[in-house]
Design a protein around this motif. Structure first.
Motif, PDB file in Angstrom:
ATOM      1  N   SER A  25       0.813  -1.214   0.000  1.00 14.20           N
ATOM      2  CA  SER A  25       0.000   0.000   0.000  1.00 14.20           C
ATOM      3  C   SER A  25       0.849   1.268   0.000  1.00 14.20           C
ATOM      4  O   SER A  25       0.393   2.323  -0.422  1.00 14.20           O
ATOM      5  N   SER A  27       3.330   2.013  -1.757  1.00 11.73           N
ATOM      6  CA  SER A  27       4.120   2.281  -2.967  1.00 11.73           C
ATOM      7  C   SER A  27       3.909   3.686  -3.538  1.00 11.73           C
ATOM      8  O   SER A  27       4.873   4.334  -3.930  1.00 11.73           O
ATOM      9  N   LEU A  28       2.655   4.173  -3.559  1.00  4.81           N
ATOM     10  CA  LEU A  28       2.454   5.527  -4.098  1.00  4.81           C
ATOM     11  C   LEU A  28       3.152   6.572  -3.231  1.00  4.81           C
ATOM     12  O   LEU A  28       3.778   7.513  -3.742  1.00  4.81           O
ATOM     13  N   MET A  29       3.035   6.421  -1.929  1.00  5.38           N
ATOM     14  CA  MET A  29       3.652   7.403  -1.021  1.00  5.38           C
ATOM     15  C   MET A  29       5.177   7.364  -1.144  1.00  5.38           C
ATOM     16  O   MET A  29       5.849   8.394  -1.061  1.00  5.38           O
ATOM     17  N   HIS A  32       6.101   9.166  -4.348  1.00  6.49           N
ATOM     18  CA  HIS A  32       6.051  10.623  -4.129  1.00  6.49           C
ATOM     19  C   HIS A  32       7.307  11.097  -3.404  1.00  6.49           C
ATOM     20  O   HIS A  32       7.935  12.086  -3.802  1.00  6.49           O
TER      21      HIS A  32
END
Ligand SMILES: Cc1cc2nc3c(=O)[nH]c(=O)nc-3n(C[C@H](O)[C@H](O)[C@H](O)COP(=O)(O)O)c2cc1C
Ligand code: SF4
Ligand code: FES
Lengths: 161, 470
Positions: A25, A27-29, A32
Motif C-alpha cells: 500500500s 508504494s504511491l507514497m 512521491h
C-alpha cells in the motif's frame, strides 16, 4: 551501486510504510517521496522501492506509467502546470499557456511536458485542479495560483529567481 | 430571497479563522465527538437496549443524509450494508480525490477547516467500529495533504486520535494517502485498488461492493469529504432536526461549486432544493447573472459527467398538487430546484453539485471537445468500449474543432457513446458517454452545421485545386 537513499529519507519511508497493514500500500507514497527527493523516478529508484516493499520491479514500474504525476526523466526546477479543463478553458487557459510558452521559448502546440534548455522551467497542461471558480488556475511546484492573468503570469515567472 | 445557509462553511471564511486545532476548539470543535462518546445505551423498553453506536448509525439514517460525492446514495443505508459479522476489520476511507471537473468544494473544507473533517471522520469511525481509516487526497493538493497531516498530528497530541481516545478505550488511527494525478481514483473501487498500491483499476460490482469486499477484501466505508463533515452536524443537531434542513428526501445543506460564464463564480452552501438553478446563476447572492450582453446557452448541472441542460428546456416533474395528489407539472430549466431528485427527473443529475454555465458566445462543439479530451485522457483502459470509445470520440471532436468535420460526425458520436454506456466495469463509461449523448442530441444543429460547413469548404477547396491544374 551509485544509487543511494540517505538514512533520513529511508527513516521517513519506513514511517510511511508503518501506516499500512500491507507494505504494498505504501508504494504511491514512496514514489512521491522519492520524486520529491530526486526530482524524478529512475530505474534504480523503482528497483529500490520494489526491494523495500518485497515486490517485483514491474509492480512499481506499472504505477509510474499509470499515474500521470510520476516522471521517468528530470523536469525543470520550476514545474508549471496549467489547468486545461472546461471551466479554465472558458476562463482563458489556452491563452495563458501560450503566453508562458512564448515567454519561455517553448512550443504551445506540443503535447506533454516540455522543459527549457537551461532546465529552469517545465510546463504542461493538466486536468481540472479543483478550483474552477477562480479560472484560469495553475501550479508552480507545490504552490497554487488562481485567476492568473498574463500580467500575473509574468510576475510568477519573475518570482522564480 | 434565496440565500446561503452555511453549516459546513460556517467558519472557514471568517476573518481570523485558522485551520489549527485551537481555533477549531474555540469555535466549539470536538464537542460533538465528546458528546457521542459520553452517550449511554438507550433503553428501548421490554428489556431491550440500543448501543450508542447503533443509535448514531440510526440517527444518520434518520437525517436523510445523501452522499455528496456524486451518486447521492443514503449515507445511513450505506453504513447499514457494512458486513459486521465477518470478523474482519472494518475500514473507512474519506474520498478527497475531488477531481470531477467543475468541483471545488472539498478543497475549501480541507484547506480552511480540516478539523471539521477529522471530527466527522472520528465520529463516523467510532459509530462503525473502525480502527484504521485513510484520507485519500488527490496528488495535486500537496498543501491540503500537509494541512491534514498537521491537523492529524494535533489531534493525536490531544488524544483525539490514537490509543484509548479520551479515556474511552477506543483506538483509531487516520492516515493521509496521496493519489498521483489519475481521475479514476475518485471512483471508490479504483480508489481502493490505488490505496492497496496498485493501478487504480475499478473492481466489478458484484461481487466487490466495498461494504463487503473493500480494502484488503475487508468491509469498507467510502464517503466523500463533505458527507463526513455532515455527520458531525447531525450529531450536534440530532438526525430529525437536521432532516428539517433542505427539502424532503433531499435533506441538509450542500456546497454548490459554480463556474464558467457567470459574474460571480464561487462556492455557495445552500439548503438542498431551497434555491433554483436560475437563482444560483442569476441572483446577486449567488452567480450574479451572466456577463453583460450574453445569453444563456447551456448548463452542466452536476459536474462534467452530468447531462447538459439547454437554455429554454422545460421538464415534466412530479409535484404534489393542492389536492395532495401527485401530478406532472411543467417546470422550466431555470425554475428547477437544485436538489438530487429534481435534477434526476430532468434527466440529469446533481452529481458533485458543480454547475458550469456556458453562454451564447461559446462554441458548443469546442466545449464538448474539451470534456472529451479529459475523458480520453482519464479512462483507466480496462474495458475496451471505454478505452477505445473515449478516444474515438475525442479524436472525432478534435477533427471537428480543427476544420475537418463531417456532417455524419454527430451521428457517429452518438453511435459510439451509445455503445459505451452500460457495457463497462465502472460508471466512468456513463460519465464519458453522457456528455456526448446530451450535447450532441440537444445541440444537434450546431454539430451538423459545423460538420457540413467543413465539408463544403473542403469541396470548394478541391474544386479550386482541380481548376487551377487546368
Ligand atoms: C469516474 C468517477 C469519479 C468519481 N470521483 C469522485 C471524487 O472525485 N470524489 C468523490 O467523493 N466521489 C467520486 N466518485 C464517487 C465515488 O465512487 C463514491 O460514490 C463516493 O466517494 C461515495 O461517497 P458519498 O456516498 O459520501 O458520496 C466518483 C465516481 C466515479 C464513477
Ligand atoms: S469504464 Fe473506463 S474507467 Fe471504468 S473500469 Fe472500464 S475502462 Fe476503466
Ligand atoms: S477546470 Fe480548471 S480547476 Fe477545474
Amino acid at each position: 551501486m551509485s544509487f543511494n537513499v540517505p538514512t533520513q529519507l529511508e527513516a521517513e519511508l519506513d514511517e510511511l510504510i508503518s501506516h499500512y497493514p500491507e507494505r504494498r500500500s505504501a508504494s504511491l507514497m514512496l514514489l512521491h517521496a522519492m520524486q520529491e527527493h530526486f526530482g524524478w523516478i529512475s530505474k534504480d529508484a523503482i528497483e529500490w522501492i520494489a526491494r523495500k516493499l518485497d515486490l517485483k520491479p514491474i509492480n512499481i514500474f506499472e504505477l509510474v506509467t499509470f499515474y500521470p504525476m510520476f516522471r521517468q526523466e528530470p523536469a525543470g526546477k520550476y514545474q508549471i502546470k496549467v489547468c486545461r479543463t472546461l471551466s479554465c478553458a472558458l476562463g482563458g487557459s489556452k491563452g495563458l499557456f501560450k503566453h508562458f510558452c512564448d515567454k519561455l521559448g517553448l512550443d504551445a502546440h506540443k503535447h506533454g511536458l516540455q522543459t527549457t534548455k537551461d532546465g529552469r522551467f517545465s510546463i504542461e497542461f493538466v486536468e481540472c485542479l479543483a478550483s474552477c471558480g477562480t479560472a484560469p488556475v495553475m501550479m508552480v511546484n507545490e504552490d497554487f495560483y488562481e485567476g492568473v492573468s498574463n500580467q500575473k503570469a509574468d510576475q510568477i515567472v519573475e518570482g522564480c529567481e | 430571497m434565496p440565500q446561503e445557509h452555511r453549516l459546513i462553511l460556517k467558519h472557514g471564511d471568517q476573518p481570523g479563522y485558522t485551520p489549527d486545532l485551537d481555533c477549531y476548539v474555540r469555535h466549539g470543535g470536538y464537542e460533538a465527538l465528546k458528546k457521542v462518546m459520553a452517550l449511554a445505551p438507550r433503553d428501548l423498553g421490554e428489556g431491550k437496549t440500543q448501543s450508542p453506536k447503533e443509535f448514531i448509525r440510526d440517527d444518520v439514517k434518520l437525517s436523510g443524509l445523501r452522499g455528496r460525492g456524486g451518486a447521492g446514495f443514503s449515507a445511513g443505508l450505506k453504513w447499514s450494508f457494512v458486513d459486521r459479522k465477518s470478523g474482519k476489520p472494518i475500514y473507512l476511507i474519506c474520498n478527497a480525490d475531488e477531481s470531477e471537473p467543475g468541483t471545488f468544494k472539498d478543497r475549501q473544507i480541507i484547506h480552511k477547516d480540516p478539523h471539521q473533517l477529522i471530527e466527522g471522520m472520528i465520529i463516523s469511525c467510532w459509530a462503525n467500529d473502525v480502527k484504521l481509516a485513510y484520507i485519500y487526497i488527490r496528488g495535486e493538493m500537496p498543501q491540503g495533504a500537509k494541512l491534514l497531516n498537521q491537523a492529524l498530528a494535533e489531534a493525536r497530541a490531544k488524544n483525539l486520535l490514537g490509543k484509548n481516545i479520551l479515556g474511552t478505550g477506543y483506538d483509531l488511527e487516520i492516515y493521509v494517502h496521496r493519489g498521483a494525478g489519475a481521475y479514476i481514483c475518485g471512483e471508490e473501487t479504483g480508489l481502493i485498488e490505488s490505496l492497496e498500491g496498485k493501478r487504480a483499476y475499478p473492481r466489478i460490482k458484484p461481487p466487490y461492493f466495498p461494504a463487503v469486499l473493500g480494502l484488503y477484501m475487508c468491509p469498507t466505508i467510502v464517503n466523500n469529504v463533505e458527507t463526513l463533515c455532515h455527520v458531525k452536524h447531525i450529531v450536534v443537531m440530532g438526525g430529525a432536526e437536521y432532516a428539517k434542513l433542505g427539502t424532503p428526501n433531499n435533506t441538509g445543506t450542500r456546497i454548490v461549486s459554480l463556474s464558467g460564464d457567470v459574474k460571480r463564480p464561487g462556492y455557495y452552501e445552500i439548503e438542498v432544493g431551497k434555491a433554483t438553478l436560475g437563482e444560483l446563476i442569476n441572483d446577486p447572492a449567488f452567480g450574479g447573472g451572466l456577463k453583460d450582453g450574453r445569453k444563456l446557452k447551456a448548463i452542466i448541472p452536476g459536474g462534467s459527467s452530468s447531462k447538459v441542460l439547454k437554455a429554454g428546456e422545460v421538464f415534466k416533474l412530479n409535484r404534489k398538487g393542492a389536492d395532495g395528489q401527485m401530478a406532472k407539472v411543467d417546470v422550466p430549466l431555470l425554475d428547477l430546484p437544485y436538489d438530487f431528485d429534481s435534477l434526476q427527473q430532468a434527466g440529469t443529475m446533481s452529481g458533485s453539485s458543480a454547475i458550469i454555465v456556458i453562454d451564447d458566445s461559446r462554441d458548443i462543439v469546442e466545449c464538448l471537445a474539451n470534456l472529451a479530451e479529459f475523458y480520453a485522457h482519464e479512462s483507466c483502459g480496462q474495458c475496451t468500449p471505454c478505452r477505445e470509445g473515449s478516444l474515438w470520440m475525442s479524436k472525432a471532436l478534435h477533427r471537428m474543432t480543427h476544420g475537418e468535420g463531417r456532417k455524419e460526425d454527430a451521428d457517429y458520436l452518438l453511435h459510439i457513446a451509445q455503445n459505451i454506456q452500460g457495457r463497462t466495469i465502472c460508471a466512468f463509461g456513463e460519465a464519458c458517454a453522457w456528455p456526448v449523448l446530451s450535447f450532441v442530441k440537444k445541440f444537434k444543429e450546431d454539430f451538423e452545421s459545423k460538420g457540413a460547413a467543413d465539408e463544403e469548404r473542403r469541396v470548394k477547396g478541391k474544386d479550386l485545386a482541380t481548376r487551377s491544374q487546368h
